[in-house]
Design a protein around this motif. Structure first.
Motif, short mmCIF file in Angstrom:
data_model
loop_
_atom_site.label_atom_id
_atom_site.label_comp_id
_atom_site.label_asym_id
_atom_site.label_seq_id
_atom_site.Cartn_x
_atom_site.Cartn_y
_atom_site.Cartn_z
N PRO A 159 0.57 -1.59 0.05
CA PRO A 159 0.47 0.40 -0.02
C PRO A 159 0.34 1.46 -0.05
O PRO A 159 0.10 2.40 -0.66
CB PRO A 159 -0.54 0.00 1.64
CG PRO A 159 -0.78 -1.45 1.93
CD PRO A 159 0.37 -2.35 1.06
N PHE A 160 2.12 1.27 -0.09
CA PHE A 160 2.68 2.39 0.85
C PHE A 160 3.82 2.90 -0.30
O PHE A 160 5.15 3.16 0.32
CB PHE A 160 2.81 2.89 2.41
CG PHE A 160 1.51 3.08 3.06
CD1 PHE A 160 1.62 4.63 3.06
CD2 PHE A 160 1.14 2.30 3.70
CE1 PHE A 160 -0.01 4.13 3.77
CE2 PHE A 160 -0.36 2.29 4.47
CZ PHE A 160 -0.63 3.28 4.41
N LEU B 172 7.12 -0.05 7.52
CA LEU B 172 7.00 0.45 6.49
C LEU B 172 6.25 0.84 5.15
O LEU B 172 5.26 1.47 4.97
CB LEU B 172 8.39 1.24 6.50
CG LEU B 172 8.79 2.82 4.96
CD1 LEU B 172 8.34 3.34 6.35
CD2 LEU B 172 9.86 2.69 4.52
N PHE B 173 6.89 -0.49 4.05
CA PHE B 173 5.65 0.02 2.97
C PHE B 173 4.82 -0.93 3.03
O PHE B 173 3.66 -0.21 2.74
CB PHE B 173 6.48 -0.94 1.91
CG PHE B 173 7.16 -0.86 1.36
CD1 PHE B 173 8.03 1.01 1.51
CD2 PHE B 173 9.15 -1.46 1.42
CE1 PHE B 173 8.96 0.77 0.84
CE2 PHE B 173 10.01 -0.81 1.00
CZ PHE B 173 10.13 0.18 0.30
N ASN B 174 3.95 -1.71 4.08
CA ASN B 174 2.82 -2.23 4.24
C ASN B 174 1.84 -1.54 5.50
O ASN B 174 0.55 -1.40 5.02
CB ASN B 174 2.71 -3.72 4.97
CG ASN B 174 3.27 -4.81 3.75
OD1 ASN B 174 3.51 -4.48 2.25
ND2 ASN B 174 4.32 -5.56 4.36
N MET B 175 3.07 -0.83 6.30
CA MET B 175 1.42 0.00 7.25
C MET B 175 1.96 1.70 7.15
O MET B 175 1.00 2.51 7.79
CB MET B 175 2.17 -0.22 8.54
CG MET B 175 1.96 -1.99 9.23
SD MET B 175 0.27 -2.25 8.77
CE MET B 175 -0.76 -1.99 9.93
N GLY B 176 3.01 1.92 6.39
CA GLY B 176 3.28 3.79 6.82
C GLY B 176 3.02 3.53 7.68
O GLY B 176 3.53 3.65 8.09
N PRO B 177 2.38 5.42 8.01
CA PRO B 177 2.70 5.49 9.02
C PRO B 177 2.55 5.12 10.41
O PRO B 177 2.37 5.72 11.55
CB PRO B 177 1.34 7.16 8.66
CG PRO B 177 1.03 7.07 7.05
CD PRO B 177 0.90 6.37 6.70
#
Length: 212
Positions: A95-96, A192-197
């Motif tokens: 997602p991110f 980071l790439f899957n959950m972002g903030p």
């Protein structure tokens, strides 16, 4: 004081120690000898085929022992290209990924000479992306291993992992979990790439408070 080794796109457990020490200094061991097959030069990503370890080739000098601060990256092969391709393939659908990837890729493509500088830059970059307040400092001399609960230099490792009563791998969305099961404690890139903030929330959940 919190004491860590250097690490390449460290696992979530490593970042949980940074989170726990937010606002205070964290010391990175700069004068140890290089330890093979550790997160100092490798990271664990999760792709369609399951967990995959990426490893950076380094040069082992002859003569006097080099400190980890002096260790040079190998000039042979094309590890940067292969790592970039592997990360892009693994996390392109996440997602991110597009939100963060350009800055990470640009940093990874730089002409790095020393492993230490590459690792430090990546840790600081990702910390800034998730708004994690860290203060990293180098040790001024080698510190012998201690029994301190804050000395994590030789306890966070891919193999023979020691029990960590202060950490629990937080569950979160992984695209390939239905196929391979959830992979705990992967590289911070995975979070980071899957959950972002929300990576910061996951790091908060990863910390086990001390028993009263």
């Amino acid at each position: 004081m919190t004491l860590l080794s250097t690490a390449y796109f460290p696992p979530i457990q490593y970042f949980s120690k940074l989170y726990a020490a937010s606002g205070g200094p964290v010391y990175l061991e700069a004068y140890e000898s290089f330890v093979k097959q550790t997160y100092r030069s490798r990271c664990l990503i999760v792709e369609a085929r399951g967990a995959q370890m990426l490893s950076i080739p380094v040069e082992h000098g002859t003569g006097r022992k080099q400190t980890i601060r002096e260790l040079r990256l190998s000039s042979h092969g094309s590890w940067q290209r292969s790592h970039i391709q592997a990360i892009r393939t693994a996390y392109g659908p996440s997602p991110f990924f597009e939100y963060y990837w350009d800055d990470i890729e640009a940093e990874l493509k730089r002409q790095w000479v020393h492993l230490w500088d590459l690792n430090l830059s990546m840790i600081e970059l990702i910390a800034s992306m998730i708004d994690l307040d860290i203060c990293l400092r180098e040790t001024s001399d080698y510190i012998a291993p201690t029994d301190s609960p804050d000395d994590w230099r030789y306890r966070i490792r891919p193999k023979h992992t020691e029990a960590d009563p202060t950490f629990v791998a937080p569950p979160y969305y992984q695209p390939f979990a239905l196929r391979h099961g959830f992979v705990p404690n992967a590289s911070i890139l995975d979070l980071l790439f899957n959950m972002g903030p929300e990576a910061l929330i996951a790091l908060h959940k990863s910390i086990v408070p001390p028993k009263q």
